[in-house]
Design a protein around this motif. Sequence first.
Motif, PDB file in Angstrom:
ATOM      1  N   ASP A   1      -9.165  -3.060   4.420  1.00 40.01           N
ATOM      2  CA  ASP A   1      -8.530  -1.818   3.946  1.00 40.01           C
ATOM      3  C   ASP A   1      -9.595  -0.887   3.350  1.00 40.01           C
ATOM      4  O   ASP A   1      -9.722  -0.759   2.146  1.00 40.01           O
ATOM      5  CB  ASP A   1      -7.412  -2.107   2.936  1.00 40.01           C
TER       6      ASP A   1
ATOM      7  N   VAL B   1      -4.991   0.189   6.889  1.00 36.65           N
ATOM      8  CA  VAL B   1      -5.236  -1.251   6.903  1.00 36.65           C
ATOM      9  C   VAL B   1      -5.350  -1.740   8.347  1.00 36.65           C
ATOM     10  O   VAL B   1      -4.657  -1.244   9.234  1.00 36.65           O
ATOM     11  CB  VAL B   1      -4.090  -2.010   6.190  1.00 36.65           C
TER      12      VAL B   1
ATOM     13  N   TYR C   1       0.844  -1.185   0.000  1.00 36.39           N
ATOM     14  CA  TYR C   1       0.000   0.000   0.000  1.00 36.39           C
ATOM     15  C   TYR C   1       0.882   1.240   0.000  1.00 36.39           C
ATOM     16  O   TYR C   1       1.937   1.262   0.628  1.00 36.39           O
ATOM     17  CB  TYR C   1      -0.896   0.033   1.237  1.00 36.39           C
TER      18      TYR C   1
END
Length: 340
Positions: free
Chosen positions: A235, A331, A137
Amino acid sequence: MSTSAVRCVRGPLAAGEVTAIFLKVAVAADAPAGRPFTVRVRSGRLETTAKSSVGVRASGAAARFAADGRLAARVVGNALVSSAAPAAPCGAAAGDRERDSGVSVPVDLDRDPSTRTSSCADLDLPAGGKVLWAGLYWSGGGQGAVPAEDIRVRAPGMPGYTTLHAAEVARRNLPTGSGYQAFADVTSFVRTAGGGRWWVAGAPARTGTVRHAAWGLVVMAEDARQPYTRAVVLDAAAVVGSEDKALRLPLDGLAPGGAPARIDLMVWNGEGVRAGVITMNDRGGREDRSRADVLGQGDAGGVAVDTLHALLGPHPALQLATRRDPVFFGVAVVSARTWS
């Protein structure tokens, strides 16, 4: 009401053994809220039916990945643009930042002239454990910031960077301007390279003024030393506000009531975020809350990575709130004991 069929193959079970099957469910835009759904499982002449304890909710987060077994979650990350330089060069952690200077500057630690921003984090994987899933990410935010859909990654022991393209990019409005979270599945990459020092580099935005930017690597791996757990990666890419605008992620069905859980969190620019597990009543209200922990104390402009432990009561939900300006949730990896 609509129905669909999914065919899967599972090996035989010995007497007393239990198995779990995770199904991807697509929820229609006009699906009625609150109505439970039914699942029918058939194998040869055997057939059984199960009904969910809760139905569709207007809020929450879809699972990016779910599994059960003897598992270990790993979450690491670091800043790419920050107003507080990392006290330690590799890895973000709560309370591990220098004082906020108020001026956002690029972080470039790799001594590579081809990069303008770069940072690293050390990934420690269980010995001999197979990597089941890994996700990379990255996020940035600022006035007029246009998301960077490409990122450069250097795996442990590799001489150079590999460019990855985002599979998904979520955009949100933040008090400091626009923000985004990008995601790429890197399971095969991490499975091949393994643990060690991971580097990430690249422009945090194509255009605009970037106030903060960071990256995070989330890994789920087998670990024979761990108890049997059920784990899920969430997420939502959601904005976390004050108590009356807190982010609540329902955790129903993850484990029996009273099960202990470990929650690994990654929040972008997450200074001062309070996180805890609450119990929701049937009307969606809050009944009580466990002790809340403050994430990213002293963090500014980067990413807060932290872990909390809680007991999952009936109708549990993960709640995140901030007493300061709204921040960007990244997340959550929730691992709960299933007692099986």
